[in-house]
Design an enzyme around this catalytic site. Structure first.
Site: not given
Length: 314
Positions: A105, A68, A17-18, A131, A42
């Site tokens: 986060y 996300t 991921g970023q 979300y 996982d």
């Protein structure tokens, strides 16, 4: 900080991921790192999470794993809850056994966007979509776990790698003549690398406090545990973000033909998930407690567009 001064290891989740990839760069000077691949860890399997933590026995867990896909979460809520809420709860439970601290986060989407001024950490969350609900549940899991932790709420994350708004919009700008972009949702774009750089600073700061006070990590971190807002400085809209991205690319590629941009309202661009109109977060607590302020989003964006150019994206 040297690895000798940080007497322990750091586990990073969210490989690929970023934020996860950026953390591997910024945290490397602090300690030995382990960033398990998606095949190794996982996040929908509680046993997999427990095994990784128990085998590695980290001093810090930095959880950058997340579901996300905001619109997809509406049709797959169980998966969003598993990754964004249940996974962090398991990490926190394992951290408690080890005496480890945790960085996590979260998102601006825990708020409904109704406030006219930037949101404070003390404001009552009221998410509009699955979300946001799943990320809020993850926050609550950490807050009630009893472990020393820092939760960073951030917004509009992008970078030179991974799937994100800047890469997507600049691809569309090269392919199309005209783009219609929402101009009534306000927020602050945040470069993933700056988020990771800030994380390294906070971990370093907390370790120094523990060393100076000659106390345990738990004693040093626990009084400062909680939620901190951490976004790029300044504010814009998705329309403004798009215009600036295209302008930065045009500076680098004056001869390149790029799309024109038209502002539209949220009502003109319906999506499965509702979005808050005001996602701006007040980040003064981060500055006050840890002495850190993110760069202006426009400066970060220019750096990312230049990096994309160096990588041959254009």
């Amino acid at each position: 900080m040297s690895t000798e001064r940080l007497a322990g290891r750091i586990l990073i989740t969210g490989d690929g991921g970023q934020v996860g990839d950026a953390l591997k760069e910024t945290l490397a000077p602090l300690a030995e790192l382990f960033a398990p691949t998606l095949a190794e860890l996982d996040f929908t399997d509680i046993a997999s999470i427990r095994k990784i933590v128990r085998d590695y026995r980290p001093r810090w867990i930095v959880n950058a794993a997340a579901h996300t896909a905001v619109d997809k979460a509406e049709s797959e809520p169980d998966l969003a809850i598993a990754i964004n809420a249940e996974g962090p709860a398991v990490l926190a439970a394992e951290a408690k056994v080890l005496g480890a601290a945790m960085i996590h986060y979260s998102t601006d989407y825990v708020f409904d966007g109704s406030k006219k001024t930037p949101w404070l950490e003390s404001d009552m969350p009221s998410p509009l979509n699955v979300y946001g609900e799943s990320k809020l549940a993850g926050e609550v899991a950490l807050a009630t776990s009893g472990i020393p932790h820092v939760t960073f709420r951030t917004s509009w994350v992008y970078g030179a790698t991974g799937k994100n708004f800047v890469r997507s919009i600049l691809k569309l700008a090269r392919e199309r003549e005209h783009l219609k972009i929402v101009a009534d949702q306000h927020g602050a774009p945040t470069w993933s690398f700056e988020l990771a750089r800030m994380t390294a600073h906070v971990i370093d700061d907390l370790e120094r406090r523990a060393a100076q006070a000659q106390c345990s990590l738990h004693e040093a971190v626990h009084p400062l545990s909680g939620v901190y807002h951490a976004t790029g400085s300044g504010q814009t809209t998705w329309y403004g973000f798009t215009e600036q991205s295209i302008a930065d690319l045009q500076k680098l590629k004056p001869a390149m033909k790029l799309a024109s941009v038209e502002p539209i309202t949220t009502a003109e661009y319906p999506t499965p998930a509702k979005r808050p109109l005001n996602s701006l977060l007040d980040c003064s607590k981060l500055d006050r407690v840890f002495g850190w302020r993110m760069p202006d989003w426009r400066d970060s964006l220019a750096s990312v567009v230049a990096e994309l150019d160096r990588l041959g994206e254009f």
